[in-house]
Design an enzyme around this catalytic site. Structure first.
Site, PDB file in Angstrom:
ATOM      1  N   ASN A 185       0.841  -1.196   0.000  1.00 46.24           N
ATOM      2  CA  ASN A 185       0.000   0.000   0.000  1.00 46.24           C
ATOM      3  C   ASN A 185       0.879   1.250   0.000  1.00 46.24           C
ATOM      4  OD1 ASN A 185       0.563  -0.850   2.672  1.00 46.24           O
ATOM      5  ND2 ASN A 185      -1.258   0.110   3.524  1.00 46.24           N
ATOM      6  N   ILE A 186       0.369   2.264  -0.685  1.00 45.43           N
ATOM      7  CA  ILE A 186       1.103   3.518  -0.874  1.00 45.43           C
ATOM      8  C   ILE A 186       0.140   4.652  -0.537  1.00 45.43           C
ATOM      9  CG2 ILE A 186       2.375   4.948  -2.520  1.00 45.43           C
ATOM     10  CD1 ILE A 186       2.707   2.319  -4.236  1.00 45.43           C
TER      11      ILE A 186
ATOM     12  N   CYS B 207      -4.194   0.562  -2.290  1.00 42.39           N
ATOM     13  CA  CYS B 207      -4.010  -0.668  -1.503  1.00 42.39           C
ATOM     14  C   CYS B 207      -2.939  -1.562  -2.132  1.00 42.39           C
ATOM     15  CB  CYS B 207      -5.309  -1.469  -1.463  1.00 42.39           C
ATOM     16  SG  CYS B 207      -6.607  -0.739  -0.466  1.00 42.39           S
TER      17      CYS B 207
ATOM     18  N   GLU C 150      -3.057  -4.743  -2.809  1.00 42.40           N
ATOM     19  CA  GLU C 150      -3.580  -5.657  -3.828  1.00 42.40           C
ATOM     20  C   GLU C 150      -3.680  -4.960  -5.182  1.00 42.40           C
ATOM     21  OE1 GLU C 150      -4.703  -4.899  -0.856  1.00 42.40           O
ATOM     22  OE2 GLU C 150      -5.990  -6.443  -0.012  1.00 42.40           O
TER      23      GLU C 150
ATOM     24  N   CYS D 289     -10.758  -3.469  -3.896  1.00 48.77           N
ATOM     25  CA  CYS D 289      -9.783  -4.455  -4.406  1.00 48.77           C
ATOM     26  C   CYS D 289     -10.484  -5.721  -4.874  1.00 48.77           C
ATOM     27  CB  CYS D 289      -8.728  -4.767  -3.350  1.00 48.77           C
ATOM     28  SG  CYS D 289      -7.607  -3.378  -3.095  1.00 48.77           S
TER      29      CYS D 289
HETATM   30  N1  THU Z   1      -5.174  -1.621   2.904  1.00 45.83           N
HETATM   31  C1  THU Z   1      -4.614  -2.428   1.938  1.00 45.83           C
HETATM   32  O1  THU Z   1      -3.587  -2.078   1.342  1.00 45.83           O
HETATM   33  N2  THU Z   1      -5.200  -3.599   1.670  1.00 45.83           N
HETATM   34  C2  THU Z   1      -6.237  -4.133   2.379  1.00 45.83           C
HETATM   35  O2  THU Z   1      -6.617  -5.259   2.128  1.00 45.83           O
HETATM   36  C3  THU Z   1      -6.884  -3.348   3.444  1.00 45.83           C
HETATM   37  C4  THU Z   1      -6.392  -1.953   3.607  1.00 45.83           C
HETATM   38  C5  THU Z   1      -4.490  -0.370   3.246  1.00 45.83           C
HETATM   39  C6  THU Z   1      -5.164   0.889   2.840  1.00 45.83           C
HETATM   40  C7  THU Z   1      -4.527   1.870   3.792  1.00 45.83           C
HETATM   41  O3  THU Z   1      -3.259   2.271   3.263  1.00 45.83           O
HETATM   42  C8  THU Z   1      -4.267   1.059   5.051  1.00 45.83           C
HETATM   43  O4  THU Z   1      -4.318  -0.300   4.642  1.00 45.83           O
HETATM   44  C9  THU Z   1      -5.282   1.307   6.157  1.00 45.83           C
HETATM   45  O5  THU Z   1      -6.571   1.182   5.669  1.00 45.83           O
END
Ligand code: THU
Length: 149
Positions: A42-43, A53, A55, A94
Site C-alpha cells: 500500500n502507498i 491498496c 492488492e 480491491c
Molecule cells: N489496505 C490495503 O492495502 N489492503 C487491504 O486489504 C486493506 C487496507 C491499506 C489501505 C490503507 O493504506 C491502510 O491499509 C489502512 O486502511
C-alpha cells in the site's frame, strides 16, 4: 510454490509499504498462471484519497506489464507494531478489481495469521496459519465484465 511461500513473498512486499498516515502496512503477492509473482504494497498520500491498496498495486503493476492471467493472491497486513498479524481481508474496491481480471470460481485469496512478521526470511511454516477463499466467496453476485455482454 506453496501458499506459505506466497505469504512469505507478501510479507517481503509489506516491508516496502508507504504508510505514514495509517501505520498499517499491507503486502500482496500476486501469482500469474505462468508462475510469475508480482509484489505490491500500500502507498498512502497526504491527500488521503489518492492512496492505493497493496492488492491493487500488485494488479496494476501486473496488468501494465501485459499480464492478464492470475491464479492466486496472498495478502498480509496489520498495524506496524502488531505481532502476530491477524487476517487482513481485501477491501471492497480491491475485490472489484480482482473481479475484472479473475475467474470467481478458481482465483484464490490466501490470507494468514503470522508470528514475527517483520523477518519474512526467518519465518517457518509453523509461524503461518493460512485461511484461503475463492473470489466468489468474498464477492458473491458481483458485477463484472460478463455483466456488460
Ligand atoms: N489496505 C490495503 O492495502 N489492503 C487491504 O486489504 C486493506 C487496507 C491499506 C489501505 C490503507 O493504506 C491502510 O491499509 C489502512 O486502511
Amino acid at each position: 510454490m506453496t501458499d506459505k511461500d506466497l505469504i512469505r513473498q507478501a510479507l517481503r512486499a509489506r516491508l516496502s509499504a508507504y504508510v505514514p498516515y495509517s501505520h498499517h502496512p499491507v503486502g500482496a503477492a500476486l501469482e500469474c498462471t505462468n508462475g510469475e509473482i508480482i509484489l505490491g504494497c500500500n502507498i498512502e498520500n497526504a491527500a488521503y484519497t489518492p492512496s492505493n491498496c497493496a492488492e491493487r498495486t500488485a494488479f496494476f503493476k501486473a496488468v501494465s506489464e501485459g499480464k492478464r492471467d492470475f491464479s492466486r493472491i496472498a495478502i498480509v497486513g496489520g498495524m506496524d507494531d502488531k505481532d502476530p498479524l491477524e487476517l487482513c481481508a481485501p477491501c471492497g474496491v480491491c475485490r472489484q478489481v480482482m473481479m475484472e481480471f479473475c475467474d470467481v470460481d478458481s482465483f484464490e485469496i490466501v490470507l494468514a495469521k503470522v508470528v514475527n512478521p517483520k523477518h519474512p526470511d526467518e519465518i517457518s511454516d509453523d509461524d503461518i496459519e493460512v485461511k484461503k477463499y475463492l473470489l466468489r466467496e468474498l464477492l458473491p453476485v458481483g458485477f463484472g465484465p460478463e455483466s456488460l455482454k
